[in-house]
Write an enzyme that holds these catalytic residues in place. Structure first.
Site, PDB file in Angstrom:
ATOM      1  N   ARG A   1       4.967  -1.841   3.329  1.00  0.00           N
ATOM      2  CA  ARG A   1       3.607  -2.206   3.738  1.00  0.00           C
ATOM      3  C   ARG A   1       3.185  -3.565   3.177  1.00  0.00           C
ATOM      4  O   ARG A   1       2.207  -4.158   3.617  1.00  0.00           O
ATOM      5  CB  ARG A   1       2.604  -1.128   3.278  1.00  0.00           C
ATOM      6  CG  ARG A   1       2.855   0.242   3.851  1.00  0.00           C
ATOM      7  CD  ARG A   1       2.831   0.220   5.367  1.00  0.00           C
ATOM      8  NE  ARG A   1       1.582  -0.311   5.870  1.00  0.00           N
ATOM      9  CZ  ARG A   1       0.445   0.375   6.000  1.00  0.00           C
ATOM     10  NH1 ARG A   1       0.428   1.649   5.705  1.00  0.00           N
ATOM     11  NH2 ARG A   1      -0.653  -0.195   6.450  1.00  0.00           N
ATOM     12  N   HIS A   2       3.921  -4.045   2.189  1.00  0.00           N
ATOM     13  CA  HIS A   2       3.594  -5.348   1.587  1.00  0.00           C
ATOM     14  C   HIS A   2       4.204  -6.439   2.444  1.00  0.00           C
ATOM     15  O   HIS A   2       5.387  -6.745   2.355  1.00  0.00           O
ATOM     16  CB  HIS A   2       4.059  -5.372   0.122  1.00  0.00           C
ATOM     17  CG  HIS A   2       3.308  -4.361  -0.679  1.00  0.00           C
ATOM     18  ND1 HIS A   2       2.141  -4.676  -1.325  1.00  0.00           N
ATOM     19  CD2 HIS A   2       3.499  -3.036  -0.844  1.00  0.00           C
ATOM     20  CE1 HIS A   2       1.654  -3.573  -1.890  1.00  0.00           C
ATOM     21  NE2 HIS A   2       2.462  -2.575  -1.609  1.00  0.00           N
TER      22      HIS A   2
ATOM     23  N   TYR B   1      19.614  -2.636   4.706  1.00  0.00           N
ATOM     24  CA  TYR B   1      20.890  -2.006   5.066  1.00  0.00           C
ATOM     25  C   TYR B   1      20.715  -1.382   6.448  1.00  0.00           C
ATOM     26  O   TYR B   1      19.748  -0.657   6.682  1.00  0.00           O
ATOM     27  CB  TYR B   1      21.143  -0.932   4.008  1.00  0.00           C
ATOM     28  CG  TYR B   1      22.369  -0.082   4.169  1.00  0.00           C
ATOM     29  CD1 TYR B   1      23.559  -0.445   3.560  1.00  0.00           C
ATOM     30  CD2 TYR B   1      22.320   1.102   4.895  1.00  0.00           C
ATOM     31  CE1 TYR B   1      24.676   0.354   3.675  1.00  0.00           C
ATOM     32  CE2 TYR B   1      23.443   1.907   5.011  1.00  0.00           C
ATOM     33  CZ  TYR B   1      24.616   1.525   4.404  1.00  0.00           C
ATOM     34  OH  TYR B   1      25.725   2.315   4.509  1.00  0.00           O
TER      35      TYR B   1
ATOM     36  N   ARG C   1      21.454   9.256  12.596  1.00  0.00           N
ATOM     37  CA  ARG C   1      20.627   9.154  11.374  1.00  0.00           C
ATOM     38  C   ARG C   1      19.299   9.921  11.483  1.00  0.00           C
ATOM     39  O   ARG C   1      18.637  10.170  10.485  1.00  0.00           O
ATOM     40  CB  ARG C   1      20.342   7.688  11.045  1.00  0.00           C
ATOM     41  CG  ARG C   1      19.481   7.004  12.089  1.00  0.00           C
ATOM     42  CD  ARG C   1      19.160   5.607  11.691  1.00  0.00           C
ATOM     43  NE  ARG C   1      18.637   4.851  12.822  1.00  0.00           N
ATOM     44  CZ  ARG C   1      18.089   3.669  12.723  1.00  0.00           C
ATOM     45  NH1 ARG C   1      17.991   3.100  11.550  1.00  0.00           N
ATOM     46  NH2 ARG C   1      17.645   3.054  13.776  1.00  0.00           N
TER      47      ARG C   1
ATOM     48  N   LEU D   1       5.650 -15.430  -6.494  1.00  0.00           N
ATOM     49  CA  LEU D   1       5.019 -14.789  -7.653  1.00  0.00           C
ATOM     50  C   LEU D   1       3.611 -14.281  -7.344  1.00  0.00           C
ATOM     51  O   LEU D   1       3.235 -13.199  -7.791  1.00  0.00           O
ATOM     52  CB  LEU D   1       4.991 -15.759  -8.843  1.00  0.00           C
ATOM     53  CG  LEU D   1       4.305 -15.232 -10.097  1.00  0.00           C
ATOM     54  CD1 LEU D   1       4.986 -13.980 -10.639  1.00  0.00           C
ATOM     55  CD2 LEU D   1       4.275 -16.313 -11.186  1.00  0.00           C
TER      56      LEU D   1
ATOM     57  N   ARG E   1       0.944  -1.369  -7.117  1.00  0.00           N
ATOM     58  CA  ARG E   1       1.986  -0.350  -7.285  1.00  0.00           C
ATOM     59  C   ARG E   1       2.249   0.028  -8.739  1.00  0.00           C
ATOM     60  O   ARG E   1       3.033   0.942  -9.008  1.00  0.00           O
ATOM     61  CB  ARG E   1       3.279  -0.810  -6.601  1.00  0.00           C
ATOM     62  CG  ARG E   1       3.114  -1.047  -5.108  1.00  0.00           C
ATOM     63  CD  ARG E   1       2.582   0.180  -4.382  1.00  0.00           C
ATOM     64  NE  ARG E   1       2.417  -0.056  -2.942  1.00  0.00           N
ATOM     65  CZ  ARG E   1       2.017   0.849  -2.071  1.00  0.00           C
ATOM     66  NH1 ARG E   1       1.707   2.072  -2.485  1.00  0.00           N
ATOM     67  NH2 ARG E   1       1.876   0.572  -0.790  1.00  0.00           N
TER      68      ARG E   1
HETATM   69  C1  LIG Z   1      -2.507   3.885  -3.776  1.00  0.00           C
HETATM   70  C2  LIG Z   1      -2.276   3.458  -2.373  1.00  0.00           C
HETATM   71  C3  LIG Z   1      -2.478   4.354  -1.341  1.00  0.00           C
HETATM   72  C4  LIG Z   1      -2.265   3.963  -0.006  1.00  0.00           C
HETATM   73  N1  LIG Z   1      -2.443   4.895   0.994  1.00  0.00           N
HETATM   74  C5  LIG Z   1      -2.203   4.532   2.276  1.00  0.00           C
HETATM   75  C6  LIG Z   1      -2.361   5.473   3.340  1.00  0.00           C
HETATM   76  O1  LIG Z   1      -2.712   6.618   3.122  1.00  0.00           O
HETATM   77  N2  LIG Z   1      -2.093   5.056   4.600  1.00  0.00           N
HETATM   78  C7  LIG Z   1      -1.708   3.784   4.888  1.00  0.00           C
HETATM   79  O2  LIG Z   1      -1.494   3.446   6.057  1.00  0.00           O
HETATM   80  N3  LIG Z   1      -1.553   2.871   3.891  1.00  0.00           N
HETATM   81  C8  LIG Z   1      -1.783   3.203   2.613  1.00  0.00           C
HETATM   82  N4  LIG Z   1      -1.597   2.283   1.608  1.00  0.00           N
HETATM   83  C9  LIG Z   1      -1.118   0.938   1.961  1.00  0.00           C
HETATM   84  C10 LIG Z   1      -2.275  -0.088   1.873  1.00  0.00           C
HETATM   85  O3  LIG Z   1      -3.266   0.181   2.831  1.00  0.00           O
HETATM   86  C11 LIG Z   1      -1.711  -1.504   2.080  1.00  0.00           C
HETATM   87  O4  LIG Z   1      -1.147  -1.584   3.373  1.00  0.00           O
HETATM   88  C12 LIG Z   1      -0.645  -1.883   1.074  1.00  0.00           C
HETATM   89  O5  LIG Z   1      -1.067  -1.571  -0.234  1.00  0.00           O
HETATM   90  C13 LIG Z   1      -0.338  -3.377   1.171  1.00  0.00           C
HETATM   91  O6  LIG Z   1      -1.449  -4.078   0.672  1.00  0.00           O
HETATM   92  P1  LIG Z   1      -1.825  -5.521   1.179  1.00  0.00           P
HETATM   93  O7  LIG Z   1      -2.088  -5.506   2.650  1.00  0.00           O
HETATM   94  O8  LIG Z   1      -2.937  -6.026   0.311  1.00  0.00           O
HETATM   95  O9  LIG Z   1      -0.486  -6.315   0.822  1.00  0.00           O
HETATM   96  P2  LIG Z   1       0.313  -7.428   1.621  1.00  0.00           P
HETATM   97  O10 LIG Z   1       0.728  -6.928   2.953  1.00  0.00           O
HETATM   98  O11 LIG Z   1       1.390  -7.907   0.689  1.00  0.00           O
HETATM   99  O12 LIG Z   1      -0.690  -8.572   1.848  1.00  0.00           O
HETATM  100  C14 LIG Z   1      -1.193  -9.347   0.746  1.00  0.00           C
HETATM  101  C15 LIG Z   1      -2.516  -9.931   1.165  1.00  0.00           C
HETATM  102  O13 LIG Z   1      -2.291 -10.815   2.265  1.00  0.00           O
HETATM  103  C16 LIG Z   1      -3.364 -10.713   3.199  1.00  0.00           C
HETATM  104  N5  LIG Z   1      -2.821 -10.245   4.485  1.00  0.00           N
HETATM  105  C17 LIG Z   1      -1.520  -9.975   4.777  1.00  0.00           C
HETATM  106  N6  LIG Z   1      -1.406  -9.633   6.063  1.00  0.00           N
HETATM  107  C18 LIG Z   1      -2.635  -9.662   6.588  1.00  0.00           C
HETATM  108  C19 LIG Z   1      -3.163  -9.396   7.879  1.00  0.00           C
HETATM  109  N7  LIG Z   1      -2.397  -9.051   8.907  1.00  0.00           N
HETATM  110  N8  LIG Z   1      -4.484  -9.511   8.053  1.00  0.00           N
HETATM  111  C20 LIG Z   1      -5.298  -9.865   7.035  1.00  0.00           C
HETATM  112  N9  LIG Z   1      -4.876 -10.143   5.795  1.00  0.00           N
HETATM  113  C21 LIG Z   1      -3.552 -10.045   5.579  1.00  0.00           C
HETATM  114  C22 LIG Z   1      -4.365  -9.726   2.597  1.00  0.00           C
HETATM  115  O14 LIG Z   1      -5.285 -10.447   1.818  1.00  0.00           O
HETATM  116  C23 LIG Z   1      -3.516  -8.889   1.667  1.00  0.00           C
HETATM  117  O15 LIG Z   1      -4.224  -8.290   0.612  1.00  0.00           O
HETATM  118  C24 LIG Z   1      -1.825   2.644   0.291  1.00  0.00           C
HETATM  119  C25 LIG Z   1      -1.626   1.745  -0.777  1.00  0.00           C
HETATM  120  C26 LIG Z   1      -1.839   2.124  -2.077  1.00  0.00           C
HETATM  121  C27 LIG Z   1      -1.596   1.137  -3.190  1.00  0.00           C
END
Ligand SMILES: Cc1cc2nc3c(=O)[nH]c(=O)nc-3n(C[C@H](O)[C@H](O)[C@H](O)COP(=O)(O)OP(=O)(O)OC[C@H]3O[C@@H](n4cnc5c(N)ncnc54)[C@H](O)[C@@H]3O)c2cc1C
Length: 297
Positions: free
Chosen positions: A92-93, A101, A172, A189, A199
């Protein structure tokens, strides 16, 4: 010009740090260190900054004020072996690059994640996404035996399908989430610190936290000053919302917690008079508790 390096980090390269029953994290390569952050920042601020701030002070200033781009000058590449259920959270990041793989190309090894007895616990009553109290030993053992039995049956069916000529990409489908995958994961970083902030947090699932902790320990070696600033201003910082600041201000003036929360509009009691167990008011109390227990200097 000599490539900047950190001797202690160079010794980490290629070392597979075990995580979970069959997983690992290894640092494959890195580019830059604390000096690269400082170098990038001084380009934007000019040589004059040297006089007013030392490197540590500058990095801490940049992090506090979210001047983020100098942190993007440092890159990390890891090789990670992880169960599919952890990979689904990790992927999701979106701000990292990865190559996984291919289970369409290669046969999946017969390795699944078997939690230790201590890791199999009751559904948490407070956190719908988490686990809580211990379970009776016979329940834990039944779960572990079921997981072992189901995994063995799934893998036997997978092998049978391959022998029958079913394509690897289709076969699979028989494998459960506990099976492992492997990928190269590269991230700068700044985005890596964001990953770690989410995380390493106690709300994240224990298994991904173990991987994050290994990665954090390597980041600390490559960029000790940046990591220290992150640890201080992000990981162990307490962010207060506007209402929470009002409540804190009331507390500092001598109000009771109940008065302070009422003044700030942070509810502690439900409409039926029962105490709340979650919500903004409760989270504020948790933050206060964290501050009271804080011993970091
Ligand atoms: C404790 C926990 C529980 C969670 N539970 C769920 C769940 O139940 N269901 C679920 O689907 N997900 C869940 N997630 C996933 C969460 O919603 C995020 O998708 C994930 O943590 C990635 O975060 P991020 O988007 O900030 O990170 P990254 O994808 O690394 O993005 C970093 C930053 O870049 C910016 N960014 C990147 N892409 C975009 C974009 N397309 N639009 C706007 N800004 C962007 C944002 O500022 C973002 O914070 C969970 C996460 C955590 C930590």
């Amino acid at each position: 010009m000599v490539r900047p390096s950190v001797p202690a980090a160079d010794r980490l390269i290629g070392v597979r740090r075990p995580v979970l029953s069959h997983g690992f994290v290894a640092l494959v390569d890195y580019m830059g260190n604390d000096a690269a952050i400082v170098q990038a920042a001084r380009v934007s601020y000019g040589a004059g900054t040297k006089a007013v701030r030392d490197d540590r002070g500058l990095i801490r200033y940049l992090l506090r004020h979210r001047h983020t781009t100098p942190f993007e000058m440092v890159e990390f590449k890891f090789l990670v072996r992880l169960p599919i259920y952890v990979a689904r959270q990790w992927v999701r990041h979106r701000t990292a690059s990865l190559n996984e793989y291919s289970q369409r190309y290669s046969v999946v090894p017969d390795e699944f994640d078997l939690p230790t007895p201590d890791e199999v616990r009751r559904q948490s009553s407070r956190n719908r996404q988490g686990r809580g109290d211990p379970l009776p030993p016979d329940v834990v053992e039944r779960f572990r035996q079921d997981l072992t039995r189901v995994s063995a049956a799934s893998y036997a069916a997978y092998q049978r399908a391959l022998q029958d000529g079913v394509a690897r990409e289709t076969a699979r489908l028989l494998l459960p989430l506990a099976y492992y995958t492997e990928w190269y994961w590269k991230c700068n970083l700044w985005n890596l610190l964001h990953f770690l902030s989410l995380r390493l947090d106690p709300h994240a699932q224990e298994e991904i936290r173990l991987y994050a902790a290994e990665i954090a320990s390597m980041v600390k070696v490559v960029c000790p000053i940046a990591y220290e600033a992150f640890d201080d201003f992000v990981l162990h910082a307490t962010l207060l919302g506007a209402k929470e600041s009002v409540a804190l201000s009331a507390l500092l003036e001598g109000a009771s917690v109940e008065q302070a929360c009422a003044r700030a509009g942070l509810p502690l009691v439900r409409e039926d008079g029962k105490p709340m167990t979650s919500g903004e008011g409760i989270e504020f109390l948790e933050k206060l508790d964290g501050i009271k227990r804080s011993t970091r200097v």
